[in-house]
Motif scaffolding. Structure first.
Motif, PDB file in Angstrom:
ATOM      1  N   ARG A  47     -38.327 -31.546  10.695  1.00  0.00           N
ATOM      2  CA  ARG A  47     -38.129 -31.115  12.090  1.00  0.00           C
ATOM      3  C   ARG A  47     -39.455 -30.640  12.694  1.00  0.00           C
ATOM      4  NH1 ARG A  47     -33.624 -28.337   9.674  1.00  0.00           N
ATOM      5  NH2 ARG A  47     -31.692 -29.532  10.004  1.00  0.00           N
ATOM      6  N   LYS A  48     -40.182 -29.853  11.908  1.00  0.00           N
ATOM      7  CA  LYS A  48     -41.465 -29.346  12.395  1.00  0.00           C
ATOM      8  C   LYS A  48     -42.464 -30.487  12.593  1.00  0.00           C
ATOM      9  CE  LYS A  48     -42.845 -25.461  10.345  1.00  0.00           C
ATOM     10  NZ  LYS A  48     -43.050 -24.452   9.262  1.00  0.00           N
ATOM     11  N   ALA A  49     -42.385 -31.500  11.714  1.00  0.00           N
ATOM     12  CA  ALA A  49     -43.277 -32.657  11.858  1.00  0.00           C
ATOM     13  C   ALA A  49     -42.979 -33.404  13.151  1.00  0.00           C
ATOM     14  CB  ALA A  49     -43.126 -33.586  10.657  1.00  0.00           C
ATOM     15  N   ALA A  50     -41.695 -33.499  13.499  1.00  0.00           N
ATOM     16  CA  ALA A  50     -41.316 -34.158  14.753  1.00  0.00           C
ATOM     17  C   ALA A  50     -41.870 -33.385  15.944  1.00  0.00           C
ATOM     18  CB  ALA A  50     -39.799 -34.285  14.844  1.00  0.00           C
ATOM     19  N   LEU A  51     -41.815 -32.068  15.892  1.00  0.00           N
ATOM     20  CA  LEU A  51     -42.354 -31.244  16.968  1.00  0.00           C
ATOM     21  C   LEU A  51     -43.881 -31.360  17.040  1.00  0.00           C
ATOM     22  CD1 LEU A  51     -40.159 -28.029  16.536  1.00  0.00           C
ATOM     23  CD2 LEU A  51     -40.025 -29.721  18.390  1.00  0.00           C
ATOM     24  N   ARG A  52     -44.527 -31.372  15.894  1.00  0.00           N
ATOM     25  CA  ARG A  52     -45.989 -31.509  15.868  1.00  0.00           C
ATOM     26  C   ARG A  52     -46.419 -32.842  16.448  1.00  0.00           C
ATOM     27  NH1 ARG A  52     -48.517 -31.384  10.635  1.00  0.00           N
ATOM     28  NH2 ARG A  52     -50.437 -30.946  11.734  1.00  0.00           N
ATOM     29  N   ARG A  53     -45.679 -33.898  16.119  1.00  0.00           N
ATOM     30  CA  ARG A  53     -45.981 -35.223  16.656  1.00  0.00           C
ATOM     31  C   ARG A  53     -45.849 -35.209  18.183  1.00  0.00           C
ATOM     32  NH1 ARG A  53     -48.642 -39.872  15.888  1.00  0.00           N
ATOM     33  NH2 ARG A  53     -48.633 -39.055  13.773  1.00  0.00           N
ATOM     34  N   MET A  54     -44.829 -34.529  18.661  1.00  0.00           N
ATOM     35  CA  MET A  54     -44.611 -34.439  20.106  1.00  0.00           C
ATOM     36  C   MET A  54     -45.784 -33.709  20.781  1.00  0.00           C
ATOM     37  SD  MET A  54     -41.341 -32.775  22.104  1.00  0.00           S
ATOM     38  CE  MET A  54     -40.231 -33.661  21.006  1.00  0.00           C
ATOM     39  N   ARG A  55     -46.174 -32.589  20.184  1.00  0.00           N
ATOM     40  CA  ARG A  55     -47.293 -31.834  20.751  1.00  0.00           C
ATOM     41  C   ARG A  55     -48.597 -32.631  20.675  1.00  0.00           C
ATOM     42  NH1 ARG A  55     -44.955 -27.444  17.833  1.00  0.00           N
ATOM     43  NH2 ARG A  55     -46.560 -27.663  16.235  1.00  0.00           N
ATOM     44  N   LYS A  56     -48.780 -33.320  19.535  1.00  0.00           N
ATOM     45  CA  LYS A  56     -50.003 -34.095  19.335  1.00  0.00           C
ATOM     46  C   LYS A  56     -50.118 -35.200  20.388  1.00  0.00           C
ATOM     47  CE  LYS A  56     -50.978 -35.165  15.081  1.00  0.00           C
ATOM     48  NZ  LYS A  56     -50.982 -35.847  13.756  1.00  0.00           N
ATOM     49  N   MET A  57     -49.018 -35.911  20.606  1.00  0.00           N
ATOM     50  CA  MET A  57     -49.051 -37.027  21.547  1.00  0.00           C
ATOM     51  C   MET A  57     -49.155 -36.532  22.996  1.00  0.00           C
ATOM     52  SD  MET A  57     -49.159 -39.414  19.447  1.00  0.00           S
ATOM     53  CE  MET A  57     -49.118 -40.819  20.560  1.00  0.00           C
ATOM     54  N   SER A  58     -48.503 -35.430  23.299  1.00  0.00           N
ATOM     55  CA  SER A  58     -48.587 -34.911  24.661  1.00  0.00           C
ATOM     56  C   SER A  58     -49.985 -34.358  24.932  1.00  0.00           C
ATOM     57  CB  SER A  58     -47.541 -33.817  24.889  1.00  0.00           C
ATOM     58  OG  SER A  58     -47.787 -32.701  24.037  1.00  0.00           O
ATOM     59  N   GLY A  59     -50.613 -33.818  23.873  1.00  0.00           N
ATOM     60  CA  GLY A  59     -51.964 -33.295  24.032  1.00  0.00           C
ATOM     61  C   GLY A  59     -52.971 -34.398  24.221  1.00  0.00           C
TER      62      GLY A  59
END
Length: 580
Positions: free
Chosen positions: A568-580
Motif C-alpha cells: 500500500r505504501k509503495a502504491a502511495l510512493r509511486r503516486m507521489r513520485k509520478m506527481s512530483g
C-alpha cells in the motif's frame, strides 16, 4: 550459492553472459550457418530498458493492477508500483525455500503483484524450474509436487552430456548443470531463455544474475555484475547488452562475425549456480590434519576431491538401483579415506618442493582410484554411464575447465569497457560470490523499483547481503535505504521480518530470513539448521525438502500483513513520485 566469507554465493557454477552498446546499427557478416544481411543493431549501449522488456512490463502491469485492486490497494494503470522479489543464493536450500515462498504468495493472492523476480545461484535453479511452465504462477501446486517427484535417470543425463561433449565449449559447467538439473530440480530443460521473450505477461519478468570472473578478481566493480533476461544479456553497470539469443556468438569490434547456438537452460543452470568453479569454496573440505600452508598444488588436490565428492552425490540422486547406489557409496568412502588419512607428521618433515610433489601424486591417486573403481563394476547400463563420465569428467577436473563464453565486447572500441573485458572470451560465475542476492539488477532508475521483497536463504552472516548491497549501491551512486550496521548484532538470531524503508528514490526492502526467532528457539538452533541444510550438502531428502517448503510458506504467511502494508505504501510512493 553461498560461501562462508565476506561475500555470499553458492554451489554451483556462476558464469555466462553479455553486454550491449551503441544505439547505432552495426554491420554483421556471413556466418557459418548462412548469410546474415545485417545492418541490425547487435550491441546496445543504453541505461534504459530494451523495447522487449518494456513491452512485457507494460503488459505485466495490467496483471499487477488487477491483483492490487483485488487486495483493496487502489491505483490506476499509470501508477502501478514496481514490486520485485529479489531471491538469494544458497544451493538447494535457496532453490526449495524460494518455491515455498512463492507458493504461499500465490495462496495469499499476492504473487501477481510482482513485476519482477531476480535470482542468483541456487535461486536461479528454481527460477529455471518454474519458468519451464509458461503458466507456473497460477500452478504452484504442481511445481511443489514435482520437487518431491522422481528425478531424471542417469542415462538421460549422460545422453545430453554426450551431445554437449561434441562442442568446443564443453566443460565442467555442462556436467554441473546437467547433474543439478536432473538430480536436484528433477528435469532436463532443453529450451532456450530467449524463447520466453514471446510469452504473454502471465508471470513476473525474470532476471538471472552472474559475475564475470576476471573482473571479479582483478577489475572495477562496473565490470563484475552480469544479468540475463529473455530479451537481452549484459553488464548491469556498463549498460552494454546483446540479445540473449546471441549469447555465445562471436563478435569483433562490435560486429557479429559468427552466430553460435544459444545455450539451453541446462547449461545456463550450470553457469549460474557454480560456485565450485571458484577456488575459495574448498575450505569446507580441508582435512583437520592438514597443518601446512595451503598452496596452489594443495588447492588443486582439495578442489579435485571436492568436485568428485559433489558429483558422486548428485549422480546418486539420478539412480534408483540399490546396487549402483551401494557402489557409489563405496567410491565415496574410498576417496574420503584417502583424503582423511592423517599425514601431518610426514608433511612437517617435507620442504615445500617435496610437499608439492606429494600433493601432485595424491591428486593422481584420487583419479586412479576412480578409474579402478569404474573398471571393477559389473557390465551394464550403470557401468556404461560411469565409463563415459570418467572419460569426460576426470580430464576436465584435472585441467579445471569451467565454461567460457565468447566476449561480444572483444576489440570493441569504447572507453567504458575495462581491461578485464578485452579478451576473446569471458568467464561467467556464480553471482553469490560478490553479493548473494540479486539486488544490483534492481537498483537505480532503469527498473525504478519501489518495493523489494527479499526472502533470505544465504549462509554466512545474516544481513551481510544487505550490507554488501548498500556498499555496492554507494560505489555505483544508486539509491539504497539506510542500513545501520547495528543490525548485525541480531545476525545470529534474527527476527522473521525487517523493513528498511526508502525515503525518496530508494526502494523499500522487506527482508525475511529463512531461519529466525519464530522458528528457532535460539541462535544455536539457527546454526544447527544452517548446518543441516548446508549449501553443499546435496541433494536433500524428501523430508528435508518438505521441511524447507513449509518453513518458507510459514514465514510468508506470518508476515502477510506487513507485506500488504508495504505494498500500500509503495502504491502511495509511486503516486507521489509520478506527481512530483
Amino acid at each position: 550459492m553461498q560461501t562462508q566469507r565476506g561475500n555470499t554465493g553458492f554451489s554451483g557454477l556462476g558464469f555466462c553472459f553479455w553486454l550491449m552498446i551503441s544505439g547505432v546499427a552495426l554491420q554483421t557478416v556471413d556466418n557459418m550457418e548462412g548469410n546474415m544481411t545485417a545492418s541490425e543493431e547487435t550491441i546496445r549501449h543504453s541505461s534504459s530498458l530494451c523495447a522487449g522488456e518494456q513491452q512485457y512490463i507494460d503488459r505485466r502491469k495490467e496483471v499487477v493492477l488487477q491483483a492490487l485492486n483485488n487486495l483493496q490497494i487502489n491505483c490506476n494503470a499509470d501508477l502501478v508500483p514496481h514490486i520485485a522479489l529479489v531471491a538469494s543464493g544458497g544451493g538447494q536450500r535457496a532453490a526449495v525455500s524460494l518455491i515455498g515462498f512463492l507458493y504461499q504468495l500465490e495462496k495469499e493472492a499476492m504473487l501477481n503483484t510482482l513485476l519482477y523476480i531476480g535470482g542468483v545461484s541456487g535461486s536461479t535453479w528454481s527460477m529455471a524450474f518454474l519458468y519451464n511452465d509458461p503458466q507456473w504462477s497460477s500452478n504452484m501446486d504442481e511445481a511443489v509436487s514435482k520437487l518431491s517427484g522422481p528425478g531424471v535417470e542417469l542415462e538421460h543425463a549422460v545422453a545430453w552430456l554426450a551431445e554437449q561433449s561434441k562442442e568446443e565449449c564443453f566443460s565442467l559447467t555442462d556436467i554441473w548443470g546437467v547433474l543439478t538439473s536432473a538430480g536436484i530440480m528433477k528435469q532436463l530443460d532443453k529450451r532456450h531463455l530467449s524463447e520466453e521473450a514471446s510469452r504473454n505477461a502471465t508471470n513476473p519478468y525474470p532476471i538471472y544474475c552472474a559475475l564475470e570472473k576476471h573482473c571479479f578478481s582483478h577489475g572495477p566493480l562496473q565490470g563484475k555484475w552480469f544479468e540475463v533476461s529473455p530479451h537481452e544479456a549484459g553488464f548491469t553497470e556498463l549498460n552494454l547488452f546483446v540479445e540473449t539469443s546471441l549469447l555465445g556468438s562471436k563478435f569483433h569490434n562490435g560486429e557479429l562475425i559468427e552466430k553460435k547456438p544459444e545455450m539451453d537452460m541446462i547449461r545456463l543452470q550450470g553457469v549460474l549456480g557454480c560456485a565450485l568453479a571458484h577456488e575459495e569454496v574448498i575450505r569446507d573440505v580441508i582435512p583437520p590434519w592438514l597443518n601446512v600452508p595451503i598452496g596452489d598444488v594443495t588447492t588443486e588436490y582439495l578442489r579435485l576431491y571436492n568436485v568428485l565428492r559433489n558429483l558422486i552425490t548428485l549422480t546418486s540422486s539420478t539412480i534408483q538401483d540399490p546396487t549402483a547406489l551401494s557402489e557409489l557409496e563405496k567410491l565415496q568412502k574410498i576417496l574420503d579415506d584417502k583424503v582423511n588419512h592423517n599425514e601431518s607428521v610426514l608433511m612437517e618433515s617435507l620442504d615445500p618442493e617435496e610437499r608439492k610433489i606429494l600433493f601432485q601424486q595424491r591428486s593422481l591417486g584420487l583419479v586412479r582410484a576412480v578409474e579402478i573403481w569404474g573398471q571393477s563394476l559389473e557390465d551394464g547400463t550403470f557401468k556404461t554411464s560411469v565409463s563415459f563420465l570418467t572419460k569426460q569428467v576426470l580430464p576436465l577436473i584435472l585441467k579445471w575447465e569451467w565454461g567460457t563464453t565468447s566476449n561480444f565486447l572483444y576489440q570493441f572500441q569504447n572507453d567504458s569497457v575495462p581491461d578485464c573485458l578485452q579478451t576473446k572470451e569471458f568467464h561467467l560465475i556464480d553471482a553469490g560470490l560478490l553479493i548473494n542476492m540479486a539486488y544490483p539488477s534492481f537498483l537505480g532508475e532503469k527498473r525504478d523499483i519501489d518495493l523489494i521483497i527479499a526472502p533470505e536463504s544465504s549462509a554466512g552472516i545474516m544481513f551481510e547481503t544487505l550490507i554488501l548491497a548498500r556498499n555496492y549501491a554507494a560505489e555505483v551512486n544508486k539509491p539504497f535505504p539506510q542500513i545501520d550496521d547495528k543490525i548485525l548484532e541480531e545476525s545470529n538470531w534474527p527476527k522473521d521480518c525487517y523493513v528498511f524503508e526508502g525515503k525518496e528514490k530508494e526502494p523499500t526492502i522487506i527482508y525475511m530470513p529463512l531461519f529466525n526467532q519464530q522458528n528457532c528457539k535460539d541462535a544455536e538452533e539457527v546454526r544447527e539448521k544452517m548446518k543441516e541444510f548446508s549449501t553443499f550438502h546435496l541433494p536433500f531428502s524428501e523430508e528435508k525438502i518438505n521441511f524447507l517448503l513449509e518453513t518458507a510458506k510459514t514465514n510468508m504467511k506470518n508476515n502477510r500483513e506487513i507485506v500488504l502494508r508495504e505494498m500500500r505504501k509503495a502504491a502511495l510512493r509511486r503516486m507521489r513520485k509520478m506527481s512530483g
